[in-house]
Design a protein around this motif. Structure first.
Motif: not given
Length: 380
Positions: A226-240
């Motif tokens: 069980n991984v306890q996480m809160e999903n906040l935001y993200g970005q598509s595509g490959e980034r550094v």
């Protein structure tokens, strides 16, 4: 208690937002690694941005890094502990809580589909890369020399108001980048509670941490964790999402004498250097950055011969490691990227933390530096 970050070398700096690969290249020079997209040419010198397209850039970099280390089993999870300042910028905590909780860190995860890491390897390879690829670019030596001119001045010039020496920014070289595809930032990564049942069990009802509707398998790739996480935001595509920086190790010579109380000295015995740069004159700008009027008597009686001032780049310093000893080749010949393939080494275990960089960039006087940089630009 001993600082857990004190012995970390070449630590990767995590970013709150992913950066496009072509906007954070290996070989670029930065004064402010935290903000690689700010400042234009004032705070950064981008590696071959005008002469090398992205495809050719990756070909050149691979000659120095070898093939990238790839994690292509979905999902990929990068876990680290960030300072409260980082967490506030990422909106993980409210900025108002930073002061009250300054010493604590936050558990952060960046979850993506896959990742790859490019890092310059071997003992001498980063310094060879600096000498052969970075310092051979047009105008780069002047860019470095101007900023080291101000750094030299800062080593012995006391601030008019406080009586304390002010600190100019150092120059940092990008030696590694870690790219994640479709990265999402999560708060927390507590792993360990077994989840009974199938992959679609909602662990949020059990632990209260994972986003509702997402299974443990969705987040971690395991049906029994069980991984306890809160999903906040993200970005598509490959980034550094993380980058490794090494600070230029510089020694200044032919200063106005030796003064231990001011924290600098003139070196008497030469060391093997990567590059020797002539420093430019930096004068006292006076109050509020306005250049004070110098009388002819003062200018004639000055004991400082700026024409003899030099900055010698003797190597690169690793993050969080003070006892630096520069490496050197066994002879005076210029090594190439393909020299000694027998000493190729696997990449070291990746360490991600922003605290060593916080320490390296602390107490920098950006305002005074801006004044002197503007003055040097005016001299041009």
């Amino acid at each position: 208690m001993k600082d857990p970050y004190s012995n970390q070398k070449n630590t990767y700096l995590p970013y709150t937002r992913g950066i496009l690969p072509d906007e954070l290249r290996l070989g670029s020079l930065y004064l402010d690694p935290y903000n690689p997209n700010l400042g234009l040419e004032k705070y950064r010198f981008e590696f071959k941005e005008k002469t090398l397209r992205e495809e050719r850039y990756w070909e050149l970099i691979t000659a120095w890094t070898g093939e990238p280390e790839v994690d292509d089993i979905e999902p990929y999870i990068l876990r680290f502990q960030a300072t409260t300042e980082w967490a506030a910028q990422a909106k993980i905590i409210d900025a108002a809580n930073v002061g009250a909780d300054k010493t604590k860190t936050r558990d952060v995860s960046i979850v993506g589909t896959h990742a790859r890491r490019y890092q310059i390897k071997n003992v001498n390879r980063p310094e060879q890369f600096l000498r052969q690829q970075v310092l051979t670019q047009p105008d780069v030596k002047k860019w470095i020399a101007d900023r080291l001119s101000i750094s030299f001045y800062a080593r012995w010039k006391h601030h008019r108001k406080t009586g304390e020496p002010w600190k100019a920014p150092s120059i940092w070289l990008v030696t590694g980048v870690h790219l994640i595809s479709n990265g999402c930032v999560h708060s927390g990564w507590n792993v360990g509670l077994n989840v009974q049942g199938g992959a679609n069990v909602d662990p949020g009802t059990l632990a209260g941490g994972t986003p509702t509707g997402r299974s443990a398998a969705d987040v971690r790739g395991s049906r029994r964790e069980n991984v306890q996480m809160e999903n906040l935001y993200g970005q598509s595509g490959e980034r550094v999402w993380c980058a490794q920086f090494m600070e230029l190790a510089v020694e200044f010579t032919n200063g106005p004498g030796r003064n231990e109380s001011q924290g600098w000295s003139t070196r008497l015995l030469p060391k093997k250097e990567i590059e020797v740069l002539q420093l430019r004159q930096v004068e006292d700008l006076g109050v509020s950055g306005v250049r004070r009027r110098v009388t002819s008597k003062e200018s004639q009686s000055s004991s400082i011969d700026w024409k003899k001032h030099q900055a010698m780049i003797i190597g690169l310093q690793t993050t969080g490691h003070d006892d630096y000893e520069p490496t050197a080749t066994t002879d005076d010949t210029t090594a190439t990227a393909t020299d000694r393939p027998d000493i190729e080494e696997p990449l070291s275990k990746m360490v991600v933390a922003d605290l060593p960089y916080n320490q390296g960039l602390s107490a920098r006087d950006w305002g005074t530096f801006e004044d002197y940089l503007a003055y040097l630009d005016y001299q041009n």
